[in-house]
Design a protein around this motif. Structure first.
Motif, PDB file in Angstrom:
ATOM      1  N   GLY A 195     -12.778  -0.655  -3.902  1.00  0.00           N
ATOM      2  CA  GLY A 195     -11.989   0.391  -4.554  1.00  0.00           C
ATOM      3  C   GLY A 195     -11.029  -0.107  -5.607  1.00  0.00           C
ATOM      4  N   LYS A 196     -10.975  -1.402  -5.808  1.00  0.00           N
ATOM      5  CA  LYS A 196     -10.034  -1.969  -6.774  1.00  0.00           C
ATOM      6  C   LYS A 196     -10.785  -2.481  -7.996  1.00  0.00           C
ATOM      7  N   THR A 197     -10.264  -2.176  -9.191  1.00  0.00           N
ATOM      8  CA  THR A 197     -10.898  -2.649 -10.426  1.00  0.00           C
ATOM      9  C   THR A 197     -10.518  -4.095 -10.680  1.00  0.00           C
ATOM     10  N   LEU A 198     -11.541  -4.927 -10.783  1.00  0.00           N
ATOM     11  CA  LEU A 198     -11.351  -6.345 -11.077  1.00  0.00           C
ATOM     12  C   LEU A 198     -12.219  -6.722 -12.277  1.00  0.00           C
ATOM     13  N   VAL A 199     -12.133  -7.963 -12.706  1.00  0.00           N
ATOM     14  CA  VAL A 199     -12.890  -8.432 -13.868  1.00  0.00           C
ATOM     15  C   VAL A 199     -13.846  -9.538 -13.430  1.00  0.00           C
ATOM     16  N   LEU A 200     -15.148  -9.320 -13.715  1.00  0.00           N
ATOM     17  CA  LEU A 200     -16.130 -10.375 -13.520  1.00  0.00           C
ATOM     18  C   LEU A 200     -16.343 -11.057 -14.869  1.00  0.00           C
ATOM     19  N   GLY A 201     -16.072 -12.362 -14.907  1.00  0.00           N
ATOM     20  CA  GLY A 201     -16.267 -13.117 -16.137  1.00  0.00           C
ATOM     21  C   GLY A 201     -17.446 -14.061 -15.999  1.00  0.00           C
ATOM     22  N   ILE A 202     -18.264 -14.131 -17.042  1.00  0.00           N
ATOM     23  CA  ILE A 202     -19.403 -15.062 -17.067  1.00  0.00           C
ATOM     24  C   ILE A 202     -19.218 -15.953 -18.282  1.00  0.00           C
ATOM     25  N   ALA A 203     -19.032 -17.243 -17.993  1.00  0.00           N
ATOM     26  CA  ALA A 203     -18.766 -18.204 -19.072  1.00  0.00           C
ATOM     27  C   ALA A 203     -19.909 -19.207 -19.158  1.00  0.00           C
ATOM     28  N   ARG A 204     -20.401 -19.416 -20.345  1.00  0.00           N
ATOM     29  CA  ARG A 204     -21.465 -20.403 -20.565  1.00  0.00           C
ATOM     30  C   ARG A 204     -20.904 -21.555 -21.395  1.00  0.00           C
ATOM     31  N   ASP A 205     -20.998 -22.755 -20.831  1.00  0.00           N
ATOM     32  CA  ASP A 205     -20.499 -23.936 -21.531  1.00  0.00           C
ATOM     33  C   ASP A 205     -21.437 -24.249 -22.706  1.00  0.00           C
ATOM     34  N   ILE A 206     -20.931 -24.126 -23.915  1.00  0.00           N
ATOM     35  CA  ILE A 206     -21.759 -24.373 -25.103  1.00  0.00           C
ATOM     36  C   ILE A 206     -21.247 -25.580 -25.883  1.00  0.00           C
TER      37      ILE A 206
ATOM     38  N   LEU B 178      -6.691  -7.623 -13.271  1.00  0.00           N
ATOM     39  CA  LEU B 178      -6.514  -7.133 -14.641  1.00  0.00           C
ATOM     40  C   LEU B 178      -5.342  -7.793 -15.363  1.00  0.00           C
ATOM     41  N   LYS B 179      -4.645  -8.694 -14.644  1.00  0.00           N
ATOM     42  CA  LYS B 179      -3.567  -9.441 -15.281  1.00  0.00           C
ATOM     43  C   LYS B 179      -3.998 -10.878 -15.597  1.00  0.00           C
TER      44      LYS B 179
ATOM     45  N   LYS C  66      -7.023 -13.083 -28.215  1.00  0.00           N
ATOM     46  CA  LYS C  66      -8.396 -12.630 -28.014  1.00  0.00           C
ATOM     47  C   LYS C  66      -8.645 -12.300 -26.537  1.00  0.00           C
ATOM     48  N   ALA C  67      -8.110 -13.152 -25.633  1.00  0.00           N
ATOM     49  CA  ALA C  67      -8.255 -12.910 -24.196  1.00  0.00           C
ATOM     50  C   ALA C  67      -7.490 -11.655 -23.770  1.00  0.00           C
ATOM     51  N   ALA C  68      -6.309 -11.438 -24.364  1.00  0.00           N
ATOM     52  CA  ALA C  68      -5.508 -10.254 -24.028  1.00  0.00           C
ATOM     53  C   ALA C  68      -6.235  -8.976 -24.450  1.00  0.00           C
ATOM     54  N   LYS C  69      -6.884  -9.000 -25.593  1.00  0.00           N
ATOM     55  CA  LYS C  69      -7.654  -7.839 -26.054  1.00  0.00           C
ATOM     56  C   LYS C  69      -8.830  -7.561 -25.129  1.00  0.00           C
ATOM     57  N   ALA C  70      -9.448  -8.631 -24.632  1.00  0.00           N
ATOM     58  CA  ALA C  70     -10.567  -8.460 -23.708  1.00  0.00           C
ATOM     59  C   ALA C  70     -10.104  -7.796 -22.422  1.00  0.00           C
ATOM     60  N   LEU C  71      -8.949  -8.223 -21.876  1.00  0.00           N
ATOM     61  CA  LEU C  71      -8.402  -7.609 -20.648  1.00  0.00           C
ATOM     62  C   LEU C  71      -8.041  -6.145 -20.898  1.00  0.00           C
ATOM     63  N   ALA C  72      -7.518  -5.853 -22.083  1.00  0.00           N
ATOM     64  CA  ALA C  72      -7.160  -4.468 -22.406  1.00  0.00           C
ATOM     65  C   ALA C  72      -8.398  -3.577 -22.392  1.00  0.00           C
ATOM     66  N   LYS C  73      -9.511  -4.079 -22.890  1.00  0.00           N
ATOM     67  CA  LYS C  73     -10.761  -3.314 -22.847  1.00  0.00           C
ATOM     68  C   LYS C  73     -11.255  -3.146 -21.423  1.00  0.00           C
ATOM     69  N   ASN C  74     -11.113  -4.219 -20.618  1.00  0.00           N
ATOM     70  CA  ASN C  74     -11.538  -4.144 -19.216  1.00  0.00           C
ATOM     71  C   ASN C  74     -10.741  -3.087 -18.461  1.00  0.00           C
TER      72      ASN C  74
ATOM     73  N   SER D  55      -2.860 -17.447 -13.193  1.00  0.00           N
ATOM     74  CA  SER D  55      -3.446 -16.818 -14.382  1.00  0.00           C
ATOM     75  C   SER D  55      -3.846 -17.887 -15.387  1.00  0.00           C
ATOM     76  N   PHE D  56      -4.699 -17.496 -16.319  1.00  0.00           N
ATOM     77  CA  PHE D  56      -5.130 -18.442 -17.342  1.00  0.00           C
ATOM     78  C   PHE D  56      -3.971 -18.877 -18.217  1.00  0.00           C
ATOM     79  N   LEU D  57      -2.927 -18.007 -18.314  1.00  0.00           N
ATOM     80  CA  LEU D  57      -1.749 -18.367 -19.102  1.00  0.00           C
ATOM     81  C   LEU D  57      -0.952 -19.469 -18.411  1.00  0.00           C
ATOM     82  N   LYS D  58      -0.766 -19.313 -17.092  1.00  0.00           N
ATOM     83  CA  LYS D  58      -0.003 -20.306 -16.341  1.00  0.00           C
ATOM     84  C   LYS D  58      -0.704 -21.652 -16.334  1.00  0.00           C
ATOM     85  N   LEU D  59      -2.020 -21.616 -16.242  1.00  0.00           N
ATOM     86  CA  LEU D  59      -2.794 -22.854 -16.229  1.00  0.00           C
ATOM     87  C   LEU D  59      -2.979 -23.444 -17.621  1.00  0.00           C
ATOM     88  N   LYS D  60      -2.598 -22.666 -18.651  1.00  0.00           N
ATOM     89  CA  LYS D  60      -2.749 -23.085 -20.045  1.00  0.00           C
ATOM     90  C   LYS D  60      -4.205 -23.454 -20.367  1.00  0.00           C
TER      91      LYS D  60
END
Length: 617
Positions: free
Chosen positions: A272-283, A190-191, A230-238, A216-221
């Motif tokens: 038992g741990k909440t994680l995030v599954l992301g699905i990305a489509r290269d467009i 979730l981070k 926009k990514a931070a808002k998505a994590l907040a919803k997750n 993290s995506f921030l460290k990797l830029k």
């Protein structure tokens, strides 16, 4: 006496003690019998319990001799008690060789004081030859402190092993689906720290999975600055259990190039741990294609709107969707007046052209068409137009049509003038040719009408051979003047009633060359001069003037040459009477393929014998 009494009393006391001891002994014996009975009953209960337990039980002596198996084990193994009791368990062939070796080693360990109880999963061969999985637990039994035997419990775990195998296969299948999914799949906390990713994720951003995990995506830029919030808002919803997207993100790839991806995220529970599954489509390619399409649409709109030709865009039902300014100027309608109306409903068609338009619409569905016709302006004026139409396809589906209209009134007027000029020229040429022909006939009255008759037969042969109309016209013209070169021959030679001498015949033979020299300066649409030059050539090279053979002779010259022979032989000459048409046909028939072209001969014979051809005066 006194002593006797004492002795008696002592004896009585001893007797009492003996009776008491006997009573105690009887009680002990009775108790012993009771205990023995209870023990026997207990042993029976234990034996019954062992027999009926749902777990297989086997007793084995230290040397491997089987002393007991219960009913459950009989059912599991398929062996009866009588078949195995007294036999060595290691010699029955019920364990794989490798497993047998392990079991023997484990027994040695236990006999030397190792663990006395150990669970183990092994493969076991049943009586029917089928292998099954069992779980065994062995307990070392000692007698007077010395190892005496093993009591082993056996459970059938076939179903459990099958379930484990299915689970393992399922996990492997899921892993394969995850790894080889066409879209990029990743798992993060979730981070925003990456935990796992598939091969498509590696392709999209250019990093190997090992380079991503724990970062993290921030460290990797990975994200452009504008997309971080926009990514931070998505994590907040997750975090509160809500999925997001798909949303567009611009990703910075490892090689510093950029990719555009649609990313959807889903909160998931793993152990038992909440994680995030992301699905990305290269467009990225789709966005490029969309940009190209957008530019193409702009270019099309510009071409459509600025085209000098009147253009109308129709839907698949031929209803007007759009038109350009040239259409408005040509027909007088604006878009609001006819938008949504069927173009073939008579808006721009004269009544007698509506059905024609519908027929041509069906043709244009199959591909591009172009035709000239008449259309009607808003004020009712009829005018000639050239129409080009083609279907608009998206994939294999027709989405509409584009029709271009060009006012061709001026072109038609010019064409009419050209046509009239051509017809006048044709009349002039015909008159000239007829005049030349008449001049020759005046100088050689015995051959009057010869060229005209040769032209009749040559044209009939060409038509029967299905030659093009233009080529037939060239044959007609050439046949009418094929003897023009005789104008240079003295009339006394042309009308000489006796046989010609060599010099005279030499002059006659030169007439094709003279005709060629006269005609080659005239700009005909056909090779008239060459046809005239070759009309006395023959297939075998025996003709004159050039001695040409076979395909070196023009087809037109071969046709006129054959027609010339037939007409000449069937007509009167100064030096002989007419030989008749039969003799003429016999000549070309006998020399078919030698002097005369076989196809031309066959057609000529067919004309006279089957189609009753006759020369007209």
């Amino acid at each position: 006496m006194k002593d006797e009494n004492k002795t008696k009393e002592r004896l009585i006391q001893e007797l009492i003690k003996i009776r008491e001891k006997n009573a105690d002994l009887e009680e002990i014996i009775i108790e012993g019998k009771r205990v023995k009975k209870e023990l026997k009953e207990s042993e029976k209960k234990y034996k019954d319990l062992v027999e009926e337990t749902p777990i297989g039980i086997i007793n084995i002596e230290i040397i491997g001799k089987i002393t007991y198996i219960n009913k459950r084990l009989e059912k599991i193994s398929g062996y009866s008690r009588e078949e195995v009791v007294g036999k060595n368990v290691f010699k029955l062939g019920i364990f794989p060789d490798e497993m047998l070796k392990i079991l023997k080693e484990r027994l040695k360990v236990r006999l030397k004081g190792g663990s006395t109880r150990q669970r183990r999963e092994i493969r076991f061969k049943c009586k029917d030859g089928k292998w099954m999985w069992i779980e065994i637990t062995a307990k070392l039994i000692k007698k007077w402190g010395i190892p005496a035997s093993f009591r082993i419990t056996v459970q059938n775990i076939n179903e459990r092993k099958r379930a484990e195998e299915e689970l393992k296969n399922s996990e492997e299948r899921l892993k394969i689906l995850f790894d080889y999914a066409p879209d990029a799949y990743y798992i993060s906390d979730l981070k925003g720290k990456f935990i796992d990713g598939n091969k498509a994720a590696e392709r999209v951003i250019g990093y190997k999975k090992e380079e991503l995990i724990g970062k993290s995506f921030l460290k990797l830029k990975l994200l452009s600055i504008s997309d971080i919030s926009k990514a931070a808002k998505a994590l907040a919803k997750n975090i509160i259990g809500q999925p997001t997207g798909p949303d567009e993100f611009v990703l910075n790839r490892k090689d510093n190039s950029r990719a555009i991806a649609e990313i959807a995220t889903y909160p998931v529970k793993i152990k038992g741990k909440t994680l995030v599954l992301g699905i990305a489509r290269d467009i990225t390619e789709r966005k490029k294609a969309e940009e190209i399409l957008r530019k193409s649409q702009q270019e099309f709109a510009s071409l459509f709107n600025n085209s000098p030709e009147a253009s109308v865009y129709l839907d698949e039902k031929d209803k007007v969707l759009d038109m350009n300014s040239s259409f408005i100027e040509l027909f007088g309608y604006n878009l609001e007046e006819i938008k949504g109306k069927n173009i073939n409903s008579g808006i721009i068609h004269p009544p007698d052209k509506i059905e024609e338009a519908k027929r041509l619409t069906k043709k244009s569905i199959k591909g591009y068409i172009n035709y000239d016709t008449i259309r009607k302006k808003k004020n009712g004026t009829l005018f000639p137009v050239s129409i080009s139409a083609s279907s608009v396809k998206v994939g294999e589906k027709i989405k509409g049509r584009i029709i271009l209209y060009q006012d061709i009134a001026q072109r038609k007027h010019a064409e009419q003038q050209v046509k009239q000029g051509y017809e006048k020229l044709q009349r002039t040429m015909e008159a000239t040719i007829n005049t030349i022909s008449k001049i020759i006939e005046i100088r050689d009255p015995y051959t009057a009408g010869h060229q005209n008759k040769v032209s009749q037969l040559a044209v009939a042969i060409a038509q029967e051979m299905k030659l093009p109309e233009d080529k037939i016209e060239g044959i007609r013209i050439a046949a009418l003047v094929h003897d023009i070169g005789k104008i240079n021959i003295p009339s006394e030679i042309l009308s000489k009633p006796s046989k010609l001498n060599n010099m005279e015949f030499s002059l006659i033979k030169n007439h094709p060359k003279v005709g060629y020299d006269i005609l080659r300066r005239i700009d005909f649409s056909w090779p008239v001069a060459r046809i005239v030059l070759q009309h006395h050539e023959r297939l075998d090279g025996s003709g004159y003037l050039q001695g040409l053979k076979g395909d070196k002779i023009l087809l037109e010259a071969k046709i006129i040459g054959t027609a010339d022979v037939v007409e000449a032989m069937s007509s009167h000459r100064p030096y002989r009477p007419s030989l008749g048409i039969d003799k003429a046909l016999e000549e070309i028939s006998q020399n078919r393929g030698i002097l005369y072209d076989p196809e031309i001969v066959d057609v000529c014979l067919k004309l006279f014998k089957e189609k009753s051809f006759k020369f007209e005066s």
